[in-house]
Design a protein around this motif. Structure first.
Motif, mmCIF file in Angstrom:
data_model
loop_
_atom_site.group_PDB
_atom_site.id
_atom_site.type_symbol
_atom_site.label_atom_id
_atom_site.label_comp_id
_atom_site.label_asym_id
_atom_site.label_seq_id
_atom_site.Cartn_x
_atom_site.Cartn_y
_atom_site.Cartn_z
ATOM 1 N N GLU A 60 2.943 -2.022 -13.013
ATOM 2 C CA GLU A 60 4.951 -1.712 -13.103
ATOM 3 C C GLU A 60 4.057 0.281 -13.291
ATOM 4 O O GLU A 60 4.805 0.988 -13.050
ATOM 5 C CB GLU A 60 5.439 -2.084 -13.323
ATOM 6 N N ALA B 71 -7.341 -5.452 -8.063
ATOM 7 C CA ALA B 71 -6.550 -5.054 -7.312
ATOM 8 C C ALA B 71 -5.394 -5.711 -8.398
ATOM 9 O O ALA B 71 -3.962 -5.190 -8.066
ATOM 10 C CB ALA B 71 -6.582 -6.760 -6.546
ATOM 11 N N GLU B 72 -5.664 -6.009 -9.432
ATOM 12 C CA GLU B 72 -4.339 -6.870 -10.194
ATOM 13 C C GLU B 72 -4.511 -5.119 -10.972
ATOM 14 O O GLU B 72 -2.976 -4.745 -11.174
ATOM 15 C CB GLU B 72 -5.578 -7.688 -11.341
ATOM 16 N N GLU C 33 -4.165 -2.307 -10.122
ATOM 17 C CA GLU C 33 -3.409 -1.731 -8.883
ATOM 18 C C GLU C 33 -1.794 -1.910 -8.582
ATOM 19 O O GLU C 33 -1.374 -1.079 -8.544
ATOM 20 C CB GLU C 33 -4.056 -1.007 -8.213
ATOM 21 N N SER C 34 -1.886 -3.449 -9.657
ATOM 22 C CA SER C 34 -0.573 -3.930 -8.945
ATOM 23 C C SER C 34 1.053 -3.051 -9.923
ATOM 24 O O SER C 34 1.740 -3.998 -10.015
ATOM 25 C CB SER C 34 -0.190 -5.626 -9.294
#
Length: 209
Positions: A105, A99-100, A102-103
C-alpha cells in the motif's frame, strides 16, 4: 535454501549437486565434466556412482562417446519437471519477493537482494539480506510501512528457510551514502539484485541533491 545448488535444498548430498549441474545445461557432459562443474568438492568416483544410479532410474540418459559416456537429463522422465523447478528455486523466490513488494500500500522506492545470497553463495545457514529504500515522504514509524516490512520479512523466511534480515534507508540516506563514498555502495553496485522498484544501477549513480 542452498543458493549455489538449489536442487540440494530438497535432494541432499551429491545426488542433488549432480542433478543441479545437469539441470543447468542442455549440453551432454562427460562424467569428468560433471565432476568439474559440481560447486563443492567431489571425487570422480563419487560422481560416477551417482550418474550410474540416475541412469538406472531413467532420470539421466547415457550415450557412448568413444571410451567415455555423455550424460544428459531425461526431459521425458516424469521427474524432470520437478527437477527443473528445483533448479529454479532462486528465481522463484525472487518472483515471490517481487510480487509481495509490488503489492504494498505504501510503495518502497527500491527493494534489493544483497550479500552472499545475491552472489549465489549463501547456504542454508546464511541470512537472506534485503535492502529497502523508503521514500523520503514516508515516516519510518508509519504503522502501514512497518507492517509491510514485517510481513515481507516473515514470508521471505518461510519461502526460503533462511532468516531474512532487512536493512532500511530513506532515499536521502542513500544519497548521503553515495556522497560519502561508503563501502556499502560499492558492494551494492557490484552485487545487489533488483527485486522491486528502481534498480541499484540507476539509484546508486544518482548524485546527492
Amino acid at each position: 535454501m542452498q543458493f549455489p545448488e538449489p536442487v540440494s535444498s530438497v535432494v541432499p548430498g551429491l545426488h542433488g549437486r549432480v542433478l543441479g549441474v545437469l539441470a543447468r545445461t542442455d549440453k551432454p557432459l562427460t562424467g569428468r565434466a560433471v565432476t568439474s562443474l559440481v560447486r563443492t568438492s567431489a571425487s570422480p568416483s563419487g560422481v560416477q556412482k551417482v550418474l550410474d544410479d540416475l541412469v538406472r532410474n531413467g532420470v539421466v540418459i547415457a550415450e557412448p562417446a568413444g571410451r567415455a559416456k555423455l550424460y544428459t537429463l531425461n526431459r521425458e522422465h516424469v521427474a524432470y519437471s520437478a527437477i527443473a523447478t528445483l533448479a529454479r528455486l532462486r528465481e522463484l523466490l525472487l518472483e515471490r519477493l517481487k510480487a509481495e513488494a509490488e503489492s504494498w500500500e505504501v510503495p518502497a522506492e527500491s527493494v534489493w537482494l544483497f550479500g552472499s545470497t545475491a552472489r549465489g553463495q549463501g547456504g542454508s545457514d546464511s541470512d537472506l539480506d534485503l535492502l529497502i529504500v523508503r521514500s523520503d515522504g514516508v515516516d519510518e514509524s508509519d504503522p502501514r510501512w512497518l507492517e509491510q516490512v514485517e510481513t515481507l520479512t516473515q514470508r521471505a523466511t518461510l519461502w526460503s528457510g533462511n532468516s531474512c534480515q532487512v536493512v532500511e534507508y530513506s532515499a536521502q540516506e542513500v544519497r548521503d551514502l553515495i556522497d560519502r563514498g561508503e563501502r556499502l555502495v560499492t558492494e551494492l553496485r557490484r552485487d545487489a539484485v533488483p527485486v522491486a522498484g528502481t534498480s541499484p544501477q540507476r539509484t546508486l549513480t544518482r548524485k546527492a541533491g
